[in-house]
Scaffold this motif. Structure first.
Motif, short mmCIF file in Angstrom:
data_model
loop_
_atom_site.label_atom_id
_atom_site.label_comp_id
_atom_site.label_asym_id
_atom_site.label_seq_id
_atom_site.Cartn_x
_atom_site.Cartn_y
_atom_site.Cartn_z
N ALA A 39 -5.52 13.22 -39.80
CA ALA A 39 -4.35 14.04 -40.10
C ALA A 39 -4.79 15.38 -40.67
CB ALA A 39 -3.45 13.33 -41.10
N CYS A 40 -4.07 16.44 -40.28
CA CYS A 40 -4.32 17.76 -40.88
C CYS A 40 -3.57 17.83 -42.21
CB CYS A 40 -3.89 18.88 -39.94
SG CYS A 40 -2.12 19.01 -39.66
N ALA A 41 -4.16 18.49 -43.18
CA ALA A 41 -3.52 18.58 -44.50
C ALA A 41 -4.08 19.77 -45.27
CB ALA A 41 -3.74 17.28 -45.29
N ASP A 42 -3.26 20.32 -46.11
CA ASP A 42 -3.67 21.41 -46.99
C ASP A 42 -4.90 20.99 -47.78
OD1 ASP A 42 -3.85 23.54 -48.64
OD2 ASP A 42 -1.94 23.25 -49.67
N GLY A 43 -5.88 21.88 -47.84
CA GLY A 43 -7.10 21.59 -48.59
C GLY A 43 -8.30 21.32 -47.72
N VAL B 77 -18.57 31.16 -40.06
CA VAL B 77 -17.14 31.40 -39.90
C VAL B 77 -16.39 30.34 -40.69
CG1 VAL B 77 -15.23 31.63 -38.27
CG2 VAL B 77 -17.53 32.42 -37.63
N ARG B 78 -15.42 30.76 -41.48
CA ARG B 78 -14.71 29.86 -42.40
C ARG B 78 -13.39 29.41 -41.77
NH1 ARG B 78 -15.57 26.65 -46.87
NH2 ARG B 78 -13.72 26.58 -48.19
N PHE B 79 -13.11 28.10 -41.83
CA PHE B 79 -11.86 27.49 -41.34
C PHE B 79 -11.17 26.81 -42.51
CE2 PHE B 79 -14.61 27.91 -37.74
CZ PHE B 79 -13.79 28.12 -36.64
N GLU B 80 -9.88 27.13 -42.71
CA GLU B 80 -9.11 26.55 -43.81
C GLU B 80 -7.75 26.09 -43.31
OE1 GLU B 80 -9.47 28.89 -47.70
OE2 GLU B 80 -9.96 30.40 -46.18
N MET B 81 -7.40 24.86 -43.65
CA MET B 81 -6.08 24.34 -43.33
C MET B 81 -5.18 24.59 -44.54
SD MET B 81 -4.87 22.93 -40.53
CE MET B 81 -6.21 22.03 -39.79
N LEU B 82 -4.10 25.34 -44.34
CA LEU B 82 -3.22 25.73 -45.44
C LEU B 82 -1.94 24.92 -45.51
CD1 LEU B 82 -3.45 29.63 -45.06
CD2 LEU B 82 -4.95 28.09 -46.36
N HIS B 83 -1.63 24.17 -44.45
CA HIS B 83 -0.36 23.45 -44.37
C HIS B 83 -0.50 22.38 -43.28
CE1 HIS B 83 4.02 23.22 -45.01
NE2 HIS B 83 4.14 23.09 -43.70
N PRO B 84 0.16 21.24 -43.40
CA PRO B 84 1.18 20.83 -44.37
C PRO B 84 0.57 20.22 -45.62
CG PRO B 84 0.93 19.13 -42.72
CD PRO B 84 0.00 20.25 -42.32
N HIS C 111 11.88 18.19 -40.24
CA HIS C 111 11.79 18.73 -38.89
C HIS C 111 10.32 18.82 -38.52
CE1 HIS C 111 12.24 21.39 -35.44
NE2 HIS C 111 13.55 21.14 -35.48
N ASP C 112 10.01 18.51 -37.25
CA ASP C 112 8.62 18.56 -36.80
C ASP C 112 8.00 19.92 -37.05
OD1 ASP C 112 8.57 15.97 -35.98
OD2 ASP C 112 9.01 16.39 -33.89
N ASN C 113 8.79 20.99 -36.88
CA ASN C 113 8.24 22.32 -37.06
C ASN C 113 7.63 22.53 -38.44
OD1 ASN C 113 9.07 22.91 -34.49
ND2 ASN C 113 10.82 24.15 -35.10
N GLU C 114 8.26 21.93 -39.46
CA GLU C 114 7.79 22.12 -40.83
C GLU C 114 6.50 21.35 -41.11
OE1 GLU C 114 8.96 24.41 -42.34
OE2 GLU C 114 11.13 24.57 -42.27
N ARG C 115 6.06 20.49 -40.18
CA ARG C 115 4.80 19.78 -40.35
C ARG C 115 3.67 20.46 -39.62
NH1 ARG C 115 4.55 14.66 -38.10
NH2 ARG C 115 6.48 14.84 -36.91
N SER C 116 3.91 21.62 -39.07
CA SER C 116 2.89 22.29 -38.28
C SER C 116 1.62 22.54 -39.08
CB SER C 116 3.42 23.62 -37.76
OG SER C 116 4.50 23.43 -36.87
N CYS C 117 0.47 22.30 -38.43
CA CYS C 117 -0.82 22.59 -39.05
C CYS C 117 -1.05 24.10 -39.03
CB CYS C 117 -1.95 21.90 -38.30
SG CYS C 117 -1.73 20.12 -38.08
N VAL C 118 -1.21 24.69 -40.18
CA VAL C 118 -1.46 26.13 -40.30
C VAL C 118 -2.94 26.32 -40.57
CG1 VAL C 118 -0.96 28.24 -41.57
CG2 VAL C 118 0.88 26.59 -41.09
N VAL D 259 -7.79 35.47 -38.93
CA VAL D 259 -6.73 35.16 -37.97
C VAL D 259 -5.93 34.00 -38.54
CG1 VAL D 259 -6.20 34.33 -35.65
CG2 VAL D 259 -8.05 35.97 -35.98
N LEU D 260 -4.61 34.10 -38.49
CA LEU D 260 -3.73 33.06 -39.03
C LEU D 260 -2.93 32.45 -37.90
CD1 LEU D 260 -2.95 31.77 -41.75
CD2 LEU D 260 -1.06 33.41 -41.88
N LEU D 261 -3.11 31.13 -37.68
CA LEU D 261 -2.40 30.38 -36.65
C LEU D 261 -1.34 29.54 -37.33
CD1 LEU D 261 -5.49 29.21 -34.53
CD2 LEU D 261 -4.18 31.33 -34.34
N THR D 262 -0.06 29.80 -37.02
CA THR D 262 1.04 29.21 -37.79
C THR D 262 1.92 28.26 -36.99
OG1 THR D 262 2.42 31.12 -37.26
CG2 THR D 262 1.15 31.21 -39.31
#
Length: 785
Positions: free
Chosen positions: A617-621, A629-636, A647-654, A664-667
């Motif tokens: 699962a993707c998760a903040d942290g 090159v640095r990769f950071e998951m900011l959400h959910p 809503h599924d949209n609010e669980r999107s991996c950022v 670059v920010l992928l939202t």
């Protein structure tokens, strides 16, 4: 003649690389000057005249194809009538073909009932059964009044991908759209007397005959494709099998089938004709046989739908027949050159088709290894020589065009070519006649045997070689090496030609340096997919939409592009959330390329994860570093990884990707609730050089506070052309523009490539860097819900 046709081809090809059409009156007189050049006796003047002739041949090819293009582009749908209801009358111009939700067919417009509207003469329409309680039943040759909504031909624009707009222009499809189910749609006449429409009606009758006779037979769709060119009955799995074993060229109306049928009719006619003294005295047997072969080729081409690849073969057969009827002595190279000229005069866009290069290349190889050789061999040995030539000689064009080779193709073609061409196709064509319908069962059993053997080959450990797109110079060297290897016996050091093939395999694309990254935001229509490449790793963020049950962005767009860019495996696949426009190509990606790890917000038992070797699962942290090159998951939030949000949209991996001062920010599809969370918990991580705008530019996202916090230099909207949602919304676009962002849109700019390191940040728009004259300009926005 050979040199003239090659330079003419060069001129045609060069025109098709132009971003805009030239002003023709300047060039035509220059090209005509060659006719005024006197014949020179001195060698140096003769050389000068020959050089001038060849240059003018290229100029003639350039001017001729530009003139034809201008004529075709002059008939187009005006911008202001895109997406509007228009009532038209016309004829169903071809046999309708089924798609997953209705029918698709070509339509010839002969009248426009809506005042002020202009509709091109030839268009492509679709019907959608779920939009109507009484689905339309259309048949070829019927005249209808239809209410339609149209748009200009527009396809996705990505590296190493199919160009739909060029395909539509070649087939003179100047608008595409659908039948508005609530309009006044009614039939006006059941049949028209035009021969072209009668042929289409015949094709539909034959297809119905096949469906009635074979019923649910597993390969009935393959036989229908071989008889009338309707490939809708061939499943995606069957196409994959044909491609992996290298016999996909046999499972459609290929030039090989038309040539084989014409040759068979030629041989039978020649054998019968020469046994009659009266017939032979009246007309030579060889010429009569040539006319009969041409008639057979014409008939098969018409019944198969008169598709462009079949037309090319017909023109080649017609050229051979014409030369024979004129009693001209000609070499094999002259014959091929004449056919080349005829094909280009009839279809200047054929140089854009892989089939053009492969068909002419294959014929040239056959002539090269069999023509003008003194020693006559047994036919079986000759056949083996031709198969060897195809295996070696087609390596360079196949790698250049498709970046893959079927390693079992020589074995598969060795039995599939005679079985399909000499057994399945003739029996299938005879089975179209009611007295001989029993032959369809025999043809189907032969196809069952062929499929069984192909499936056995497909189970071998190494079936397909896939790699990066080779540089152009390595392809040229490879062609030279192949010709060296296939040269006649006695040519010095033929095995050394293999050395010239090696650069295509060994010269790989340059990888990003340590501390830098290369990203591609793909044009997948209404959806999202982004590839990220570092020095030694690769990541794919989302897989785009599922277009239909038989096609998705994974197989159609992502796999060819990844392969061409030299990405052989993915270290991580991120699936942002459970929307089909973001994960529709997942199955194709997981089956088509090795994936080490899948990170997503999907439940563990989600169907799209069944082919994943490992997923989490993707998760903040979550964070990691690849090659500087640095990769950071900011959400959910971590809780959302195991518990669904509203809503599924609010669980999107950022995902944030950064190196040095650039990021670059992928939202994905986050909305204002998630944006508020990011503003609260990660305000320092939000500023970005490049932002893939949330939810394709919907009003539910991109709050003023979020836009101010990110303040991107580039704001990228991934939206489909004239999509039904009206994305991106004008007020959202203006919000980013007011913040100083440069606006990018996938529907206008195509795929967008990014190269970044600690200091530099470069952006390239694919439609700008690979502009072609048939591409439309920036499209107007369309209001939507």
């Amino acid at each position: 003649m050979v040199a003239f046709s090659l330079f003419f081809t060069l001129g045609v090809w060069y025109l098709q690389q132009q971003a805009a059409l030239p002003v023709l009156p300047v060039y035509w007189p220059l090209a005509a000057l060659v006719l005024l050049l006197p014949r020179a006796q001195r060698k140096e003047l003769a050389f000068a005249r020959r050089t001038a002739v060849l240059l003018c041949a290229a100029l003639l090819g350039f001017c001729y194809s530009a003139w034809i293009a201008q004529l075709r582009l002059s008939d187009q749908l005006p911008d202001e009538w895109q997406g509007k209801n228009i009532v038209i009358t016309g004829v169903v111009a071809e046999m309708p073909r089924e798609h997953e939700r209705g029918l698709r067919f070509a339509f010839d417009v002969d009248g426009v009932q809506t005042a002020g509207a202009h509709v091109p003469r030839h268009i492509q329409l679709s019907t959608y059964d779920e939009d109507s309680n009484d689905p339309l039943e259309l048949n070829a040759g019927e005249r209808w009044q239809l209410s339609v909504r149209l748009k200009q031909p527009h396809g996705s624009s990505n590296p190493y991908n199919f160009d739909f707009e060029a395909w539509a222009l070649e087939r003179n499809i100047r608008a595409i759209g659908y039948v508005y189910a609530k309009g006044d749609n009614r039939i006006l006449a059941e049949q028209t007397s035009s021969p072209a429409y009668l042929v289409q009606h015949l094709r539909e009758t034959v297809r119905s005959h096949f469906q009635k006779t074979l019923g649910e037979a597993p390969y009935a769709g393959v036989l229908a494709a071989l008889a009338v060119g309707d490939q809708s009955g061939i499943s995606q799995d069957e196409w994959l099998l044909f491609t992996r074993t290298g016999v996909n060229h046999l499972m459609s109306i290929s030039g090989l089938h038309i040539t084989m049928l014409a040759g068979l009719v030629f041989a039978i006619t020649f054998w019968v004709w020469r046994r009659s003294t009266r017939l032979t005295l009246w007309f030579p047997a060889r010429k009569a046989a040539a006319l009969a072969g041409l008639a057979a080729a014409l008939f098969y081409t018409l019944v198969s739908g008169y598709e462009v690849p079949a037309q090319r073969t017909l023109y080649m057969v017609a050229t051979c027949t014409a030369m024979l009827l004129l009693s001209r002595t000609f070499s094999l190279s002259q014959l091929l050159s004449a056919a080349l000229m005829v094909v280009l005069l009839a279809d200047p866009w054929s140089v854009l088709s892989p089939g053009f290069w492969l068909s002419f290349g294959a014929v040239a190889l056959i002539f090269y290894v069999t023509g003008n050789r003194l020693k006559k061999q047994h036919w079986l040995k000759e056949y083996g020589k031709v198969q060897w030539a195809m295996m070696i000689g087609l390596i360079p064009p196949l790698l250049a065009l498709f970046q893959q080779l079927s390693l079992v193709a020589p074995v598969a073609n060795a039995f599939a070519i005679p079985l399909v061409s000499f057994v399945v196709v003739p029996l299938t064509l005879l089975g179209t006649l009611p007295p001989f319908e029993w032959m369809l069962y025999v043809a189907h059993e032969a196809m069952v045997l062929c499929m069984y053997l192909l499936q056995m080959l497909d189970q071998l450990p190494y079936v397909v070689w896939a790699q990066h797109a080779p540089p152009a110079w390595t392809v040229v060297a490879g062609i030279g090496g192949a010709l060296w290897m296939l040269a006649p016996r006695g040519f010095p050091m033929r095995p050394l030609g293999a050395l010239l093939l090696l650069p295509m395999f060994l010269v790989a694309p340059q990888q990003p340096a340590a501390g830098s990254a290369r990203l591609v935001v793909f044009d997948v229509g209404q959806g999202l997919s982004v590839s990220v490449q570092t020095h030694a790793h690769a990541l794919l963020y989302d897989t785009g939409p599922d277009f239909s049950g038989e096609a998705d962005s994974g197989s159609r767009i992502l796999l060819p592009a990844l392969r061409g860019m030299g990405i052989a495996q993915l270290d991580t696949l991120v699936l942002s959330h459970d929307d089909v426009d973001h994960i529709g190509g997942t199955k194709s990606v997981l089956l088509g390329i090795p994936v080490t790890n899948v990170v997503s917000s999907l439940p563990n038992r989600h169907p799209e994860l069944q082919f994943a070797a490992h997923n989490e699962a993707c998760a903040d942290g979550q964070s990691w570093e690849w090659d500087g090159v640095r990769f950071e998951m900011l959400h959910p939030a971590a809780a959302h990884a195991v518990q669904a949000a509203e809503h599924d949209n609010e669980r999107s991996c950022v995902l944030r990707i950064g190196t040095g001062q650039h990021s670059v920010l992928l939202t994905a599809d986050i909305e204002k609730l998630s944006e508020s969370r990011l503003l609260k918990l990660h305000p320092d991580a939000l500023p970005a050089t490049f932002l893939v705008v949330p939810h394709h530019g919907s009003k539910s996202s991109s709050s003023p506070a979020f836009v101010d916090a990110v303040h991107p230099r580039y704001a990228m909207f991934t939206s489909g052309y004239l999509n039904r949602f009206g994305h991106p919304k004008d007020e959202i676009v203006e919000r980013y523009r007011a913040a100083g962002s440069q606006i990018l849109r996938s529907d206008e700019d195509g795929a967008v490539s990014i190269s970044m390191d600690a200091q530099d940040f470069k952006v390239e728009r694919y439609r700008a860097s690979h502009a072609r004259y048939w591409q439309q300009g920036i499209r107007p926005a369309v209001a939507g819900s």
